[in-house]
Design a protein around this motif. Structure first.
Motif, PDB file in Angstrom:
ATOM      1  N   GLU A 144       0.812  -1.221   0.000  1.00 19.80           N
ATOM      2  CA  GLU A 144       0.000   0.000   0.000  1.00 19.80           C
ATOM      3  C   GLU A 144       0.845   1.271   0.000  1.00 19.80           C
ATOM      4  OE1 GLU A 144      -3.154  -0.019  -0.554  1.00 19.80           O
ATOM      5  OE2 GLU A 144      -3.282  -2.206  -0.488  1.00 19.80           O
ATOM      6  N   THR A 145       1.871   1.350   0.868  1.00 21.20           N
ATOM      7  CA  THR A 145       2.733   2.527   0.916  1.00 21.20           C
ATOM      8  C   THR A 145       4.169   2.101   1.202  1.00 21.20           C
ATOM      9  OG1 THR A 145       2.430   2.912   3.297  1.00 21.20           O
ATOM     10  CG2 THR A 145       0.874   3.996   1.795  1.00 21.20           C
ATOM     11  N   GLU A 182       7.988   4.354   2.234  1.00 18.06           N
ATOM     12  CA  GLU A 182       8.777   5.581   2.315  1.00 18.06           C
ATOM     13  C   GLU A 182      10.121   5.318   1.660  1.00 18.06           C
ATOM     14  OE1 GLU A 182       9.771   9.168   5.411  1.00 18.06           O
ATOM     15  OE2 GLU A 182       9.796   7.121   6.211  1.00 18.06           O
ATOM     16  N   VAL A 233       6.996   9.495   0.055  1.00 18.40           N
ATOM     17  CA  VAL A 233       6.163   8.314   0.281  1.00 18.40           C
ATOM     18  C   VAL A 233       5.416   7.961  -1.000  1.00 18.40           C
ATOM     19  CG1 VAL A 233       4.219   7.359   1.580  1.00 18.40           C
ATOM     20  CG2 VAL A 233       5.905   8.807   2.740  1.00 18.40           C
ATOM     21  N   ARG A 259       2.390   5.806  -2.673  1.00 20.86           N
ATOM     22  CA  ARG A 259       1.095   5.329  -2.177  1.00 20.86           C
ATOM     23  C   ARG A 259       0.295   4.728  -3.328  1.00 20.86           C
ATOM     24  NH1 ARG A 259      -3.468   8.969  -1.902  1.00 20.86           N
ATOM     25  NH2 ARG A 259      -1.953  10.674  -2.133  1.00 20.86           N
ATOM     26  N   ARG A 260      -0.113   3.484  -3.169  1.00 25.11           N
ATOM     27  CA  ARG A 260      -0.930   2.836  -4.209  1.00 25.11           C
ATOM     28  C   ARG A 260      -2.349   3.389  -4.186  1.00 25.11           C
ATOM     29  NH1 ARG A 260      -4.441  -1.424  -5.439  1.00 25.11           N
ATOM     30  NH2 ARG A 260      -4.815  -1.877  -3.243  1.00 25.11           N
ATOM     31  N   SER A 313       0.186   4.118  -8.632  1.00 23.93           N
ATOM     32  CA  SER A 313       0.605   4.769  -7.391  1.00 23.93           C
ATOM     33  C   SER A 313       0.908   6.238  -7.634  1.00 23.93           C
ATOM     34  CB  SER A 313       1.859   4.085  -6.828  1.00 23.93           C
ATOM     35  OG  SER A 313       1.625   2.714  -6.578  1.00 23.93           O
ATOM     36  N   ASP A 332       3.890  11.195  -2.721  1.00 24.36           N
ATOM     37  CA  ASP A 332       3.635  12.347  -1.866  1.00 24.36           C
ATOM     38  C   ASP A 332       4.945  12.832  -1.262  1.00 24.36           C
ATOM     39  OD1 ASP A 332       0.790  12.261  -2.144  1.00 24.36           O
ATOM     40  OD2 ASP A 332       0.721  10.608  -0.711  1.00 24.36           O
TER      41      ASP A 332
END
Length: 304
Positions: A197-198, A200, A206, A208-209, A218, A221
């Motif tokens: 899912e995420t 870093e 980060v 993020r899917r 994805s 961020d």
């Protein structure tokens, strides 16, 4: 240390009459948006769930079309801490039908960024205009052997047996997408770092899917010193501000892609973050404002 170092830059090609890179800072994070060129595409691929007249009216309103339009193609390089992160790999030169795209490698060099300096690569999804630039002749050999390539596990799984049943693409495109994704996965299998899912990647960076456009699509961020930026990949297209519910022919789950797009635009508008996306006009750096049931893209003023 600034990401763009003119003292190490090579001389840009003499035929490049417009800027092809734009540098900015997000707190302590350096960002360089780079144009990989443009792709000529049929206008019908941009809006597949509306009447042709409505589509034609929007393109006319934007002084585009009516049958073909130039689709921008942007990538980004991010430096945070000791990591230099390439977000997507562009189209590359493997596809002769798109002579004005595939500019990434020489534009990186013109910005003084060697492929060997890249520590991490983030793949928003495995469409050919995001990974094609990594499978060109000599590219892998110029990357460092320990480069980490971050991609959602769901994305890698999807391309093992991709489903195009809900897309609306020119007939020649799906086989090329499939072969390109397969070649990328095979060539870089030992460097892939999959996540659910995420993840870093570096301080304040980060991945993020979101799903939607593809199952593993994805976004990236960035957050530092109270400033934020989201690299949205293919979650947003130019028409998506005025008509976020209009579906794109390259979306593998069109309804979910709409939900992802609306949530992302709402979140960016609420947070005041900057937005960069692959297919917005270069350099695509903007803020998002809510405008009734739609949104407005508010371009930033270029800072020289």
């Amino acid at each position: 240390m600034n990401l763009y170092n003119p003292s190490h830059a090579t001389t840009p090609a003499t035929d490049e009459l417009v800027p092809s890179r734009y540098a900015l800072k997000v707190g302590e994070i350096d960002v360089l948006v780079i144009s990989d060129g443009i792709l000529p595409l049929p206008t019908e691929t941009m809006t597949t769930n509306v009447a042709p007249a409505a589509r034609a009216a929007w393109f006319d309103h934007m002084f585009l079309g009516p049958d073909m339009f130039d689709w921008p193609l942007n990538v980004a390089v991010v430096r945070s801490g000791d990591r230099t992160i390439l977000i997507d790999g562009g189209l590359g030169k493997e596809f002769p039908g798109f002579p004005r795209a595939g500019q990434l490698v020489h534009r990186l060099e013109a910005a003084g960024i060697g492929l060997a300096s890249v520590t991490d690569i983030v793949i928003t999804h495995m469409h050919m205009d995001h990974v094609g630039g990594l499978i060109g002749d000599g590219v892998k050999e110029r990357l460092r052997p320990d480069v980490r390539i971050h991609v959602a596990a769901a994305e890698v799984k999807f391309w093992e047996a991709p489903d195009f049943s809900r897309t609306v693409m020119p007939a020649a495109v799906p086989p090329v997408l499939r072969s390109c994704a397969t070649r990328f996965a095979n060539e870089y299998c030992s460097q892939l770092r999959t996540f659910d899912e995420t993840v870093e990647v570096a301080p304040g960076v980060v991945v993020r899917r979101t799903g939607g456009h593809t199952p593993g699509h994805s976004v990236v961020d960035l957050a530092s010193g109270g400033a934020r930026l989201t690299f949205a990949g293919d979650a947003i297209f130019p028409v998506g501000f005025d008509h976020p519910d209009w579906q794109n022919g390259f979306e593998h789950d069109p309804e979910e892609a709409v939900r992802v797009r609306v949530r992302l635009l709402q979140d960016v508008a609420a947070s005041g973050a900057l937005l960069v996306a692959t297919h917005l006009p270069f350099p695509s750096v903007c803020r998002v404002a809510i405008d009734g049931d739609a949104f407005r893209c508010v371009p930033v003023i270029w800072d020289f």
